[in-house]
Design a protein around this motif. Sequence first.
Motif, PDB file in Angstrom:
ATOM      1  N   GLN A 114      27.740   3.619 -29.483  1.00  0.00           N
ATOM      2  CA  GLN A 114      28.806   2.938 -28.743  1.00  0.00           C
ATOM      3  C   GLN A 114      29.963   3.882 -28.394  1.00  0.00           C
ATOM      4  O   GLN A 114      30.866   3.508 -27.658  1.00  0.00           O
ATOM      5  N   SER A 115      29.911   5.092 -28.954  1.00  0.00           N
ATOM      6  CA  SER A 115      31.060   5.981 -28.775  1.00  0.00           C
ATOM      7  C   SER A 115      30.917   6.934 -27.580  1.00  0.00           C
ATOM      8  O   SER A 115      31.845   7.628 -27.228  1.00  0.00           O
ATOM      9  N   VAL A 116      29.725   6.956 -26.997  1.00  0.00           N
ATOM     10  CA  VAL A 116      29.518   7.862 -25.855  1.00  0.00           C
ATOM     11  C   VAL A 116      29.238   7.062 -24.589  1.00  0.00           C
ATOM     12  O   VAL A 116      28.373   6.195 -24.575  1.00  0.00           O
ATOM     13  N   LEU A 117      29.979   7.365 -23.538  1.00  0.00           N
ATOM     14  CA  LEU A 117      29.822   6.640 -22.280  1.00  0.00           C
ATOM     15  C   LEU A 117      29.445   7.624 -21.169  1.00  0.00           C
ATOM     16  O   LEU A 117      30.108   8.631 -20.964  1.00  0.00           O
ATOM     17  N   CYS A 118      28.365   7.288 -20.474  1.00  0.00           N
ATOM     18  CA  CYS A 118      27.890   8.150 -19.391  1.00  0.00           C
ATOM     19  C   CYS A 118      28.182   7.466 -18.053  1.00  0.00           C
ATOM     20  O   CYS A 118      27.756   6.335 -17.827  1.00  0.00           O
ATOM     21  N   ILE A 119      28.917   8.143 -17.177  1.00  0.00           N
ATOM     22  CA  ILE A 119      29.287   7.541 -15.898  1.00  0.00           C
ATOM     23  C   ILE A 119      28.370   8.047 -14.796  1.00  0.00           C
ATOM     24  O   ILE A 119      28.261   9.257 -14.577  1.00  0.00           O
ATOM     25  N   VAL A 120      27.683   7.112 -14.132  1.00  0.00           N
ATOM     26  CA  VAL A 120      26.753   7.493 -13.061  1.00  0.00           C
ATOM     27  C   VAL A 120      27.091   6.747 -11.778  1.00  0.00           C
ATOM     28  O   VAL A 120      27.838   5.765 -11.794  1.00  0.00           O
ATOM     29  N   GLU A 121      26.492   7.224 -10.682  1.00  0.00           N
ATOM     30  CA  GLU A 121      26.807   6.611  -9.391  1.00  0.00           C
ATOM     31  C   GLU A 121      26.025   5.325  -9.131  1.00  0.00           C
ATOM     32  O   GLU A 121      26.551   4.376  -8.572  1.00  0.00           O
ATOM     33  N   THR A 122      24.734   5.304  -9.489  1.00  0.00           N
ATOM     34  CA  THR A 122      23.900   4.147  -9.119  1.00  0.00           C
ATOM     35  C   THR A 122      22.972   3.720 -10.261  1.00  0.00           C
ATOM     36  O   THR A 122      22.730   4.490 -11.190  1.00  0.00           O
ATOM     37  N   PRO A 123      22.426   2.495 -10.169  1.00  0.00           N
ATOM     38  CA  PRO A 123      21.445   2.050 -11.169  1.00  0.00           C
ATOM     39  C   PRO A 123      20.218   2.970 -11.235  1.00  0.00           C
ATOM     40  O   PRO A 123      19.603   3.109 -12.297  1.00  0.00           O
ATOM     41  N   MET A 124      19.868   3.607 -10.104  1.00  0.00           N
ATOM     42  CA  MET A 124      18.742   4.556 -10.125  1.00  0.00           C
ATOM     43  C   MET A 124      19.042   5.712 -11.073  1.00  0.00           C
ATOM     44  O   MET A 124      18.138   6.260 -11.700  1.00  0.00           O
ATOM     45  N   ASP A 125      20.309   6.113 -11.124  1.00  0.00           N
ATOM     46  CA  ASP A 125      20.689   7.219 -12.005  1.00  0.00           C
ATOM     47  C   ASP A 125      20.535   6.809 -13.469  1.00  0.00           C
ATOM     48  O   ASP A 125      20.107   7.607 -14.304  1.00  0.00           O
ATOM     49  N   VAL A 126      20.880   5.548 -13.778  1.00  0.00           N
ATOM     50  CA  VAL A 126      20.685   5.045 -15.144  1.00  0.00           C
ATOM     51  C   VAL A 126      19.213   5.194 -15.505  1.00  0.00           C
ATOM     52  O   VAL A 126      18.848   5.704 -16.564  1.00  0.00           O
ATOM     53  N   PRO A 131       0.820  -1.210   0.000  1.00  0.00           N
ATOM     54  CA  PRO A 131       0.000   0.000   0.000  1.00  0.00           C
ATOM     55  C   PRO A 131       0.858   1.266   0.000  1.00  0.00           C
ATOM     56  O   PRO A 131       1.853   1.339   0.708  1.00  0.00           O
ATOM     57  N   GLY A 132       0.498   2.220  -0.848  1.00  0.00           N
ATOM     58  CA  GLY A 132       1.204   3.501  -0.880  1.00  0.00           C
ATOM     59  C   GLY A 132       2.497   3.482  -1.667  1.00  0.00           C
ATOM     60  O   GLY A 132       3.243   4.439  -1.651  1.00  0.00           O
ATOM     61  N   VAL A 133       2.784   2.362  -2.336  1.00  0.00           N
ATOM     62  CA  VAL A 133       4.033   2.274  -3.088  1.00  0.00           C
ATOM     63  C   VAL A 133       3.747   2.366  -4.588  1.00  0.00           C
ATOM     64  O   VAL A 133       3.067   1.517  -5.153  1.00  0.00           O
ATOM     65  N   GLY A 134       4.254   3.415  -5.206  1.00  0.00           N
ATOM     66  CA  GLY A 134       4.110   3.597  -6.648  1.00  0.00           C
ATOM     67  C   GLY A 134       5.341   3.111  -7.379  1.00  0.00           C
ATOM     68  O   GLY A 134       6.226   2.501  -6.784  1.00  0.00           O
ATOM     69  N   ARG A 135       5.390   3.359  -8.676  1.00  0.00           N
ATOM     70  CA  ARG A 135       6.458   2.841  -9.516  1.00  0.00           C
ATOM     71  C   ARG A 135       7.861   3.300  -9.071  1.00  0.00           C
ATOM     72  O   ARG A 135       8.775   2.520  -8.930  1.00  0.00           O
ATOM     73  N   LYS A 136       7.951   4.597  -8.821  1.00  0.00           N
ATOM     74  CA  LYS A 136       9.246   5.188  -8.480  1.00  0.00           C
ATOM     75  C   LYS A 136       9.770   4.649  -7.142  1.00  0.00           C
ATOM     76  O   LYS A 136      10.943   4.291  -7.024  1.00  0.00           O
ATOM     77  N   THR A 137       8.885   4.593  -6.157  1.00  0.00           N
ATOM     78  CA  THR A 137       9.281   4.069  -4.848  1.00  0.00           C
ATOM     79  C   THR A 137       9.667   2.601  -4.977  1.00  0.00           C
ATOM     80  O   THR A 137      10.643   2.144  -4.366  1.00  0.00           O
ATOM     81  N   ALA A 138       8.909   1.854  -5.780  1.00  0.00           N
ATOM     82  CA  ALA A 138       9.188   0.427  -5.963  1.00  0.00           C
ATOM     83  C   ALA A 138      10.568   0.232  -6.598  1.00  0.00           C
ATOM     84  O   ALA A 138      11.301  -0.686  -6.223  1.00  0.00           O
ATOM     85  N   GLN A 139      10.932   1.079  -7.546  1.00  0.00           N
ATOM     86  CA  GLN A 139      12.266   1.000  -8.154  1.00  0.00           C
ATOM     87  C   GLN A 139      13.337   1.192  -7.093  1.00  0.00           C
ATOM     88  O   GLN A 139      14.300   0.428  -7.007  1.00  0.00           O
ATOM     89  N   ARG A 140      13.138   2.232  -6.281  1.00  0.00           N
ATOM     90  CA  ARG A 140      14.129   2.516  -5.237  1.00  0.00           C
ATOM     91  C   ARG A 140      14.228   1.342  -4.261  1.00  0.00           C
ATOM     92  O   ARG A 140      15.319   0.941  -3.846  1.00  0.00           O
ATOM     93  N   MET A 141      13.053   0.788  -3.908  1.00  0.00           N
ATOM     94  CA  MET A 141      13.039  -0.347  -2.975  1.00  0.00           C
ATOM     95  C   MET A 141      13.763  -1.556  -3.561  1.00  0.00           C
ATOM     96  O   MET A 141      14.543  -2.219  -2.879  1.00  0.00           O
TER      97      MET A 141
END
Lengths: 203, 203
Positions: B79-91, A18-28
């Motif tokens: 394939q020639s551009v690479l983006c460096i991020v901290e976490t999978p959430m950033d991807v 309950p209360g968990v949407g797509r974005k929160t679920a991704q983070r979880m």
Amino acid sequence: MSFSPLLSNLIESLQALPGVGRKTAQRMALSLLEKTPDKAARLASDIEEALEKVGRCAQCRNLTEAEICLICEDRRRDQSVLCIVETPMDVMAVESAGSFRGKYFVLYGKLSPLDGVGPEDIGIDQLLKMVLAEGVEEVILATNLTVEGEATAHYICEQLRRLNLDHPIKLSRIAQGVPTGGELEYVDGNTLSQAFAGRKAYS
Amino acid sequence: MSFSPLLSNLIESLQALPGVGRKTAQRMALSLLEKTPDKAARLASDIEEALEKVGRCAQCRNLTEAEICLICEDRRRDQSVLCIVETPMDVMAVESAGSFRGKYFVLYGKLSPLDGVGPEDIGIDQLLKMVLAEGVEEVILATNLTVEGEATAHYICEQLRRLNLDHPIKLSRIAQGVPTGGELEYVDGNTLSQAFAGRKAYS
């Protein structure tokens, strides 16, 4: 979407909470897998164990894995007062408040003819049996202060009165009024009317 | 507490989820067991399956159950551009924005000597190998705009420059400034300074 199939499944499933949407679920999902895999494993097994073993208390219908729940089993509690609530969350709320020491009965819902919820769905028969068997002297109706909650309380009162017991049962409804810390300016008119109608002599 | 042991365990475990406190966990536990037992069972099995099978992409380190993730496998991407991020959430965030069509590299953190996080913990070796092997022409540093994020971006720049490649790699940092919809009145001074320093000719 750039999530792998298994990750997508997990994100989808987390949205059942309950209360968990797509974005929160991704983070979880990412947090469970990346940061706390041990806790994630425990969560999965705890869900499975609870699903398998937790059912309803044979007396009060509260959730428990035992035949009789901890509250019903506790003989130190006042056996003569029964508080009727809609859900296990309500039991929790009243317990947290700490002032009630009687027993409970959980309806798991409220009467709602339009949704096809009748007396048999909220365990009225079991409630009446419990009142007859346990020597209950007072029943406190603590269903929600909504239209359905009021109707349910009213119906239960009628049923209890029809039992025609030798000893009359005291029936009461929780008080309606301005909540603690409430400011009159922000309280709705209906609540305010109820608070005036239910005023008590100043001691 | 009036919850049975199994319920208490489940409530405790649910608090491993980010942003979930005791009260929310109680509501979640009761909702899973009472309202959506089917979804609860699926959640448990999805967690277990993801824990067992999801790992890191051999190229970009993003989460995936395959050897190579969907993004790295997609030959239509640049394939020639690479983006460096901290976490999978950033991807996920950059993918949602929809304007970047190159590849990623996930650091899983940022340099933080005080917390004992050094270059080996954020996969710098693997990053350098990837840049050498894949014919990367531009590296976009998209670590967070925090002190550690900036330091990490700076360190990675240094390392890439030291590679002394035949073809020079273009290094860039995501722009810093006032966010879309932002009102100057409410933007902090540092951001505002950066927005002025990074001003562009009006076309």
